[in-house]
Every structure is written in structure tokens, then in C-alpha cells.
Design an enzyme around this catalytic site. Structure first.
Site, PDB file in Angstrom:
ATOM      1  N   HIS A  71       0.840  -1.203   0.000  1.00 53.60           N
ATOM      2  CA  HIS A  71       0.000   0.000   0.000  1.00 53.60           C
ATOM      3  C   HIS A  71       0.879   1.258   0.000  1.00 53.60           C
ATOM      4  O   HIS A  71       0.673   2.173  -0.806  1.00 53.60           O
ATOM      5  CB  HIS A  71      -0.905  -0.032   1.239  1.00 53.60           C
ATOM      6  CG  HIS A  71      -1.678   1.220   1.470  1.00 53.60           C
ATOM      7  ND1 HIS A  71      -2.982   1.362   1.085  1.00 53.60           N
ATOM      8  CD2 HIS A  71      -1.337   2.387   2.058  1.00 53.60           C
ATOM      9  CE1 HIS A  71      -3.404   2.571   1.415  1.00 53.60           C
ATOM     10  NE2 HIS A  71      -2.418   3.215   2.018  1.00 53.60           N
ATOM     11  N   GLU A  72       1.854   1.297   0.897  1.00 53.17           N
ATOM     12  CA  GLU A  72       2.723   2.474   0.995  1.00 53.17           C
ATOM     13  C   GLU A  72       3.621   2.591  -0.237  1.00 53.17           C
ATOM     14  O   GLU A  72       3.913   3.696  -0.698  1.00 53.17           O
ATOM     15  CB  GLU A  72       3.545   2.432   2.281  1.00 53.17           C
ATOM     16  CG  GLU A  72       2.722   2.389   3.558  1.00 53.17           C
ATOM     17  CD  GLU A  72       1.743   3.549   3.737  1.00 53.17           C
ATOM     18  OE1 GLU A  72       1.880   4.582   3.064  1.00 53.17           O
ATOM     19  OE2 GLU A  72       0.820   3.407   4.573  1.00 53.17           O
ATOM     20  N   HIS A  75       1.740   4.467  -2.708  1.00 53.22           N
ATOM     21  CA  HIS A  75       1.851   5.924  -2.546  1.00 53.22           C
ATOM     22  C   HIS A  75       3.134   6.439  -3.191  1.00 53.22           C
ATOM     23  O   HIS A  75       3.131   7.474  -3.863  1.00 53.22           O
ATOM     24  CB  HIS A  75       1.818   6.325  -1.072  1.00 53.22           C
ATOM     25  CG  HIS A  75       0.468   6.276  -0.456  1.00 53.22           C
ATOM     26  ND1 HIS A  75      -0.625   6.950  -0.967  1.00 53.22           N
ATOM     27  CD2 HIS A  75       0.011   5.636   0.650  1.00 53.22           C
ATOM     28  CE1 HIS A  75      -1.681   6.731  -0.208  1.00 53.22           C
ATOM     29  NE2 HIS A  75      -1.324   5.922   0.777  1.00 53.22           N
TER      30      HIS A  75
END
Length: 141
Positions: A71-72, A75
């Protein structure tokens, strides 16, 4: 897989020869740290002095750590220059656009080299891919 994410995911896997978010992050020079982030924060991504960091809550089980790392990483790849927190309960029910994109990125990355088996439901497929069950109800590709 989301049409927008397909080229990004494909390029990452081709370049790094893996879909493991930890290996990709390391290869990209992103520093991964584990820390106690409290009750509601699973992970965060930030930049400091031209260095990139992913911090993962150290008390998460391994499937969640892997998902949060992906998920990160989403980003980092999709939202250049923006530090975002991945908050537990709040992001499940009303995630903003950037959080939804990072979640879809994580699911697409973690399922990139897999295909559903004969008669396997999407739910079973995602669980086999290591996607935390809580994410299955809110983010379908």
C-alpha cells in the site's frame, strides 16, 4: 487488474523480477522501518532529506505487514511527493481517492503473478494471495 495500474505494476515486476513489496522497496532505495504506531495507524510513507521511508506498525501480523508495505509502495509510485497515512478503521469505510488507489495498487501487486484456480471464488483467491480479509469487502478489482 485496474487498467491504470497495469503498466506500473508490470514495469515494477519486470524491472525487479518480483512482486514482493519488501524486495521492490529495497531495490528502489526506500527504507523500511518497523515501529509501534499506535492503535489506528498501520503504516505510513514519507520523504525526509531526499530519502524515502515506509514505516509499518510492528505489531501487525505478516500478511498485514506485506499488504501495508505494498500500500505504501503504491503511494511512492502513484503519489509522488505526498506523504500519506494508512489509517485503520477510518480508511476502510470512507477512504479518500489516494487511499483507494494505494489499496488497489497493493491488491494488484500482490496478485500479479497469480490466477484464480478452477472454482475458486474471488474471496478465496484474495485470501490465498495474502490479502487481509478486511480488505476484501471494500476493494475489488
Amino acid at each position: 487488474m485496474d487498467d491504470q495500474l497495469q503498466p506500473v505494476i508490470r514495469q515494477l515486476i519486470k524491472k525487479h523480477h518480483t512482486n514482493c513489496p519488501f524486495e521492490i522497496a529495497a531495490s528502489l532505495g526506500i527504507h523500511i522501518r518497523f515501529a509501534d504506531l499506535g492503535q489506528t495507524t498501520k503504516g505510513l510513507y514519507f520523504r525526509k532529506l531526499r530519502r524515502r521511508f515506509i514505516v509499518i506498525h510492528n505489531q501487525l501480523p505478516p500478511p498485514w505487514q506485506r499488504f501495508v508495505c505494498a500500500h505504501e509502495l503504491g503511494h511512492d509510485r502513484l503519489h509522488k511527493g505526498i506523504s500519506r497515512f494508512f489509517l485503520e478503521e477510518h480508511s476502510y469505510f470512507s477512504p479518500g481517492k489516494l487511499e483507494r488507489q494505494a489499496n488497489r495498487f497493493a491488491i494488484a501487486l500482490l496478485t500479479a503473478n497469480l490466477a484464480p484456480g478452477p472454482g475458486e471464488s474471488l474471496h478465496e483467491f484474495y485470501l490465498r494471495a495474502g490479502i487481509p480479509q478486511e480488505m476484501l469487502y471494500f476493494f475489488r478489482l
